[in-house]
Write an enzyme that holds these catalytic residues in place. Structure first.
Site, short mmCIF file in Angstrom:
data_model
loop_
_atom_site.label_atom_id
_atom_site.label_comp_id
_atom_site.label_asym_id
_atom_site.label_seq_id
_atom_site.Cartn_x
_atom_site.Cartn_y
_atom_site.Cartn_z
N LYS A 1 -20.07 -7.22 -27.35
CA LYS A 1 -20.03 -6.19 -28.56
C LYS A 1 -21.43 -5.62 -28.44
CE LYS A 1 -19.08 -9.59 -31.58
NZ LYS A 1 -19.92 -11.04 -31.17
N LYS B 1 -30.97 -13.35 -23.51
CA LYS B 1 -31.18 -12.31 -24.70
C LYS B 1 -32.51 -12.02 -25.15
CE LYS B 1 -26.94 -12.48 -27.36
NZ LYS B 1 -26.11 -12.61 -28.53
N LYS C 1 -20.98 -10.13 -18.59
CA LYS C 1 -19.84 -10.23 -19.66
C LYS C 1 -19.59 -9.24 -20.64
CE LYS C 1 -20.99 -12.52 -23.35
NZ LYS C 1 -20.88 -13.26 -24.82
N1 AQP Z 1 -16.51 -11.49 -22.76
C1 AQP Z 1 -16.02 -12.66 -23.16
N2 AQP Z 1 -14.96 -13.26 -22.86
C2 AQP Z 1 -14.49 -14.26 -23.29
N3 AQP Z 1 -14.99 -14.70 -24.39
C3 AQP Z 1 -15.88 -14.18 -25.03
N4 AQP Z 1 -16.50 -14.36 -26.31
C4 AQP Z 1 -17.20 -13.44 -26.48
N5 AQP Z 1 -17.57 -12.40 -25.43
C5 AQP Z 1 -16.59 -13.04 -24.47
C6 AQP Z 1 -16.28 -15.58 -27.20
O1 AQP Z 1 -16.08 -14.86 -28.23
C7 AQP Z 1 -16.61 -15.80 -29.49
C8 AQP Z 1 -17.30 -15.22 -30.41
O2 AQP Z 1 -18.50 -14.79 -29.82
P1 AQP Z 1 -19.71 -14.54 -30.74
O3 AQP Z 1 -19.60 -13.19 -31.23
O4 AQP Z 1 -19.99 -15.62 -31.61
O5 AQP Z 1 -20.89 -14.51 -29.70
P2 AQP Z 1 -21.19 -13.93 -28.16
O6 AQP Z 1 -20.53 -14.95 -27.39
O7 AQP Z 1 -22.45 -13.86 -27.99
O8 AQP Z 1 -20.27 -12.53 -28.03
P3 AQP Z 1 -20.82 -11.10 -27.81
O9 AQP Z 1 -19.39 -10.08 -27.71
O10 AQP Z 1 -21.56 -11.07 -26.25
O11 AQP Z 1 -21.86 -10.67 -28.95
P4 AQP Z 1 -23.29 -10.27 -28.76
O12 AQP Z 1 -23.28 -9.11 -28.06
O13 AQP Z 1 -23.71 -9.79 -30.15
O14 AQP Z 1 -24.16 -11.23 -28.35
C9 AQP Z 1 -17.06 -16.98 -28.52
O15 AQP Z 1 -16.10 -18.00 -28.58
C10 AQP Z 1 -17.31 -16.62 -27.40
O16 AQP Z 1 -17.22 -17.40 -26.25
#
Ligand code: AQP
Length: 341
Positions: A205, A119, A202
């Site tokens: 969002k 990030k 991955k």
């Molecule tokens: N692509 C994914 N596949 C499986 N699990 C996922 N999680 C996120 N993306 C995937 C799981 O969702 C939970 C919440 O995640 P988060 O919102 O706290 O943060 P993150 O993992 O950083 O998710 P994002 O969507 O990628 O958010 P941004 O883009 O803001 O960084 C966690 O249990 C995560 O493992």
């Protein structure tokens, strides 16, 4: 030290850093619901708004996204009368304990975190201090409740290991068996759902391309269009799942189908072996719409009454504080901090 028996307790959270995705649903939300319904653990779920602030969030959007995440939890099946559901900032014990953990965690541990490296990228001098300290806040989220189990997607595994390191160092430094060594709960075909545009990245969002992800707010036509346009190779699906090893985009779509159907990817291959994309993609879209459609409808219904969502989160925060407050107080006592009660 005698081993402490900790109450079986689940904690997990989702950042309101954008609308929730199919990755969040399959990797996290749906598994939260399974753990709640199993009835074996006390369950605490959190919209982690303080974590979202580690990257820029427009205030009005953060507000709306926090409510949308809460609506997604409930629409997916989290029952706020059985589980505790709240937003992180409403329970100040998280930030207070995070500071104490900032003083336990080591710089070297934090620097090794791949999420920090991904990030912050090449521009780490400009990244927020909060982004660097993110894993210490996550440890506080979990350990403020003495949570024994944390269901997460594969990407959070390293942060969970750091939570265990912080708990172990605290227990060792203060000669107490006070914090549990929390177990991650990771698994299933959808533990890491990949981007629809790049099978090595991955699904996120915050990905700039909306076509890279299925949002829980997408309607049936949008879901069908995104799967139709999902990147694949020209080959049809093979006979066995093992043959997808070097075909990340194809494997991702099979894993998504398996995740949606609650089956293994190997089982799913038995049904779809030999299919071309013209046959497989519309089928996948149909299954996704069947699963996600009712959740989207319920989310929209809930979001039409934001005051009710706020009331639910507020009631959850009060219940959360009843657990976190004495744990924070005891942590401060152990560390020798004077508290005026
Ligand atoms: N692509 C994914 N596949 C499986 N699990 C996922 N999680 C996120 N993306 C995937 C799981 O969702 C939970 C919440 O995640 P988060 O919102 O706290 O943060 P993150 O993992 O950083 O998710 P994002 O969507 O990628 O958010 P941004 O883009 O803001 O960084 C966690 O249990 C995560 O493992």
């Amino acid at each position: 030290m005698t081993a402490t028996a900790f109450t079986p307790r689940v904690f997990s959270g989702i950042q309101p850093s954008g609308g929730l995705t199919l990755g969040n649903y399959l990797g996290a939300l749906r598994r939260f619901v399974d753990m709640q319904d199993a009835g074996t653990h006390e369950c605490i779920f959190c919209v982690v708004d303080l974590h979202a602030l580690t990257t820029w969030q427009a205030p009005d959007k953060l507000h709306a996204q926090t409510r949308e995440a809460a609506a997604a939890f409930i629409a997916a099946g989290i029952d706020p009368s059985r589980s505790i559901l709240f937003n992180q900032a409403a329970v100040p014990e998280h930030a207070q304990l995070a500071w104490l953990f900032n003083c336990v965690a080591r710089m070297g541990w934090m620097r090794r975190m791949t999420q920090w490296k991904d990030k912050a990228g090449k521009n780490s001098e400009e990244a927020s201090l909060g982004l660097f300290a993110y894993p210490a806040l996550m440890a506080a989220d979990i350990l403020a409740y003495h949570a024994t189990h944390v269901p997460v997607g594969e990407d959070q595994k390293q942060h969970l290991e750091l939570t265990r390191d912080i708990a172990a160092k605290f227990n060792h430094d203060y000669g107490q068996d006070f914090f549990p060594i929390t177990e991650p709960v990771i698994g299933g075909p959808a533990a890491r759902v990949m981007s629809l545009r790049d099978g090595t990245k991955k699904m996120s969002k915050s990905d700039p391309s909306d076509m890279s992800r299925i949002n829980l707010s997408d309607d049936a036509d949008t879901i069908a269009q995104k799967f139709r346009k999902a990147r694949t190779d020209p080959e049809p699906l093979p006979e066995t799942y093992g043959e997808l090893k070097d075909r990340p985009e194809a494997r991702n779509l099979v894993d998504i189908l398996a995740g949606l159907q609650g089956r293994t990817s190997e089982e799913v291959m038995g049904d779809v072996a030999g299919q071309g994309w013209g046959q497989f993609k519309p089928y996948l879209a149909e299954v996704a719409v069947e699963t996600l459609g009712p959740i989207t409808t319920e989310m929209n219904r809930l979001m039409a009454d934001p005051a009710e969502i706020d009331r639910t989160l507020g009631a959850g925060a009060l219940r959360a504080r009843e657990i976190a407050s004495p744990i924070l107080a005891k942590t401060m006592d152990i560390m020798g901090i004077v508290r005026s009660v």
